[in-house]
Design a protein around this motif. Structure first.
Motif, PDB file in Angstrom:
ATOM      1  N   LEU A 216      37.340 -39.010 -16.056  1.00  0.00           N
ATOM      2  CA  LEU A 216      36.442 -39.979 -16.399  1.00  0.00           C
ATOM      3  C   LEU A 216      37.087 -41.515 -15.700  1.00  0.00           C
ATOM      4  CD1 LEU A 216      34.198 -41.361 -18.094  1.00  0.00           C
ATOM      5  CD2 LEU A 216      35.937 -41.458 -19.966  1.00  0.00           C
TER       6      LEU A 216
ATOM      7  N   THR B 146      35.896 -41.154 -11.950  1.00  0.00           N
ATOM      8  CA  THR B 146      34.580 -41.416 -11.766  1.00  0.00           C
ATOM      9  C   THR B 146      34.500 -42.912 -12.014  1.00  0.00           C
ATOM     10  OG1 THR B 146      34.161 -39.236 -12.787  1.00  0.00           O
ATOM     11  CG2 THR B 146      32.411 -40.820 -12.677  1.00  0.00           C
ATOM     12  N   GLN B 147      34.950 -43.604 -12.926  1.00  0.00           N
ATOM     13  CA  GLN B 147      34.795 -45.042 -12.888  1.00  0.00           C
ATOM     14  C   GLN B 147      35.349 -45.842 -11.719  1.00  0.00           C
ATOM     15  OE1 GLN B 147      36.809 -46.240 -16.799  1.00  0.00           O
ATOM     16  NE2 GLN B 147      35.026 -45.328 -17.966  1.00  0.00           N
TER      17      GLN B 147
END
Length: 417
Positions: free
Chosen positions: A125, A128-129
Motif C-alpha cells: 500500500l 502504491t501511494q
C-alpha cells in the motif's frame, strides 16, 4: 447471414483496407494500393464469413449428445467408486506423500501468517501511494513489478510457515516444519497437475469440436487468403513499431508477426500423400516461408528505423506479388528446396519423438530403474504418450510444454499405484 454478422464482415473488410492504407501507401503506387486494398478487403470478408460459419454449434448437437451419452456411465461409475472411498481423484503418489507428512496445525501458524500478510499488504500500500505521488516512471514494467510483488508475498508466506512449524522463536521442531512444507508443496503440485489435466481434456474436446465443425462447414476461404492477411498484418506491425525500434519488445513483436506469416505460408498447401503435381507448388510455399524468416535478421540487428522500413517495403512488395500470383518474385531470394532441406525439416519435426521412444525402449537397461519395475513401467508409458502428443500438438502451442510435463507426471504417479 444475420444482420450483426454482416456488420462484422463489413467491419473486418474496412479494417484491412485502412491497414493497407496506413502501412503500404508509401511503398506502393496509388493504383497498386487500390488493388491491394480491394483484395485485402475481400480476403478479410471471406475469413470473417468462415469464422461466422464455424461458430455455429448446432450441427454437432446430435453427435455431441451421443458422445456425452457414451461417457456418462463411466463418469457415474467413477463418482460412485469415489463416494465409497475406494479411489481418489488425486494423483496416488501425491496422496501418499500428503498422508505420510500429515502434521497437526501449529497454534502460532495463523498468528505468524496473519502478521506477515499484514506487513506485506502495508508495504505494498505504501509503495502504491509512493508511485502515485511521484511522476510516472516509464522505465518500470508494471507486469513484472506485479509478478515481483506476488513472488515476494509467496516467499514471505512460505518463510513464516516454516518459522511457525519449526517452533517459533524457540526452535527445535525442524522435522515438524519439514513435514508441513512437504505436505504443502505436495498439495500445491497436486492441484496444479489436476488443473492442467482438466485443461488438457477440455482443450482436446474443444479441438475435436472445432475440427468437426470445419469438416462440416463448406469452405469459403481461398488458398492464399490467410497468407495474404498475415503478410498485411506483418506490414502493419512493422510500421507500428518503427518508432520504438530500440525496444526489445518491439523487435519481438515484429519477429512474431514474421514467424506467423511464415507458418501461414507453410500451411497454405499442406503436404498430402499421393499429391501429384502439388510438389512444386508446396516447394514454393516452403521457400516463401524461408524468405519471410530471413526478414528477422535485419530486425534483430536494426540500428535505426530504416531497417524496419526496409522490411516493411519488402513485405508490401510481397503482398503485391502474391496478388499477382508472381511466385518467381516471391521466392527470388530463397534457397532452393532440395531433398536435403526436406530431410532436415522432417528430422527437426520427428527427432524429439524418436528420442523419447528410444528412451522408453532403453529404459529397462538402466540399472537404477531396472530395480524398480513399477517405476520403469510408469515412466515408459509417460514417454510414449509424450512422444505421441509431440507429434499431434501444433508447434506453436503455447501450453505444449506445460501440458506434456503435467501429463508425464500424472502418468508416472498412476503407474506407482
Amino acid at each position: 447471414m444475420s444482420e450483426p454478422s454482416i456488420e462484422v464482415v463489413r467491419a473486418e473488410a474496412a479494417r484491412y483496407r485502412d491497414r493497407v492504407t496506413v502501412s503500404c501507401a508509401d511503398a506502393l503506387t496509388a493504383e497498386e494500393t487500390v488493388r491491394v486494398r480491394r483484395e485485402a478487403a475481400r480476403a478479410a470478408a471471406r475469413r470473417a464469413i468462415q469464422e461466422q460459419a464455424t461458430q455455429e454449434w448446432w450441427p454437432l448437437t446430435v453427435p455431441g449428445c451421443l458422445l456425452v451419452a457414451a461417457a456418462l456411465p463411466w463418469i457415474i461409475r467413477l463418482m460412485a467408486v469415489h463416494g465409497r472411498d475406494q479411489v481418489s481423484l488425486g494423483i496416488p503418489w501425491f496422496n501418499r506423500v500428503i498422508a505420510m507428512h500429515d502434521v497437526p496445525t501449529h497454534h502460532s501458524v495463523s498468528l505468524w501468517l496473519g502478521f506477515g500478510i499484514f506487513v506485506v499488504a502495508a508495504g505494498m500500500l505504501l509503495w502504491t501511494q509512493h508511485l502515485y505521488a511521484q511522476p510516472p516512471v516509464r522505465s518500470l514494467h508494471a507486469g513484472r513489478m506485479a509478478l515481483l510483488h506476488t513472488l515476494g508475498l509467496g516467499l514471505v508466506t512460505v518463510s513464516l510457515t516454516f518459522f511457525a512449524y519449526s517452533g517459533d522463536v524457540r526452535g527445535g521442531q525442524w522435522p515438524t516444519a519439514r513435514d508441513a512444507l512437504v505436505r504443502f508443496a505436495a498439495q500445491i503440485a497436486q492441484a496444479v497437475l489436476i488443473t492442467l489435466g482438466l485443461a488438457l481434456l477440455v482443450a482436446i474436446w474443444m479441438s475435436m469440436c472445432l475440427g468437426l465443425i470445419k469438416w462440416l462447414v463448406r469452405p469459403v476461404l481461398r488458398p492464399y487468403d490467410l497468407l495474404l492477411l498475415s503478410l498485411i498484418d506483418a506490414c502493419a506491425v512493422t510500421h507500428a513499431h518503427r518508432g520504438t525500434w530500440f525496444r526489445k519488445r518491439s523487435r519481438r513483436a515484429v519477429e512474431r508477426a514474421l514467424e506467423k506469416a511464415a507458418r501461414k505460408a507453410e500451411a497454405a498447401l499442406p503436404a498430402r500423400p499421393f499429391a501429384g503435381g502439388r510438389g512444386p507448388a508446396r516447394a514454393d510455399t516452403l521457400r516463401l516461408a524461408t524468405v519471410l524468416r530471413q526478414h528477422r535478421t535485419p530486425i534483430a540487428r536494426a540500428g535505426g528505423p530504416g531497417s524496419f522500413d526496409l522490411v516493411r517495403q519488402s513485405l508490401c512488395a510481397g503482398v503485391l506479388a502474391l496478388i499477382d500470383d508472381d511466385w518467381e518474385t516471391l521466392t527470388a531470394a530463397a534457397p532452393p528446396v532440395t531433398a536435403l532441406s526436406r530431410l532436415r525439416r522432417t528430422t527437426a519435426a520427428v527427432w524429439p519423438p524418436v528420442v523419447l521412444l528410444t528412451a522408453a525402449v532403453a529404459l529397462p537397461w538402466i540399472p537404477a530403474v531396472a530395480q524398480a519395475p513399477d517405476v520403469a513401467s510408469g515412466v515408459r508409458v509417460t514417454l510414449i504418450i509424450t512422444a505421441v502428443l509431440s507429434l499431434v500438438l501444433p508447434r506453436d502451442s503455447t501450453a505444449k510444454t506445460s501440458i506434456l510435463d503435467a501429463l508425464g507426471k500424472a502418468m508416472s504417479g498412476r503407474s506407482d499405484k
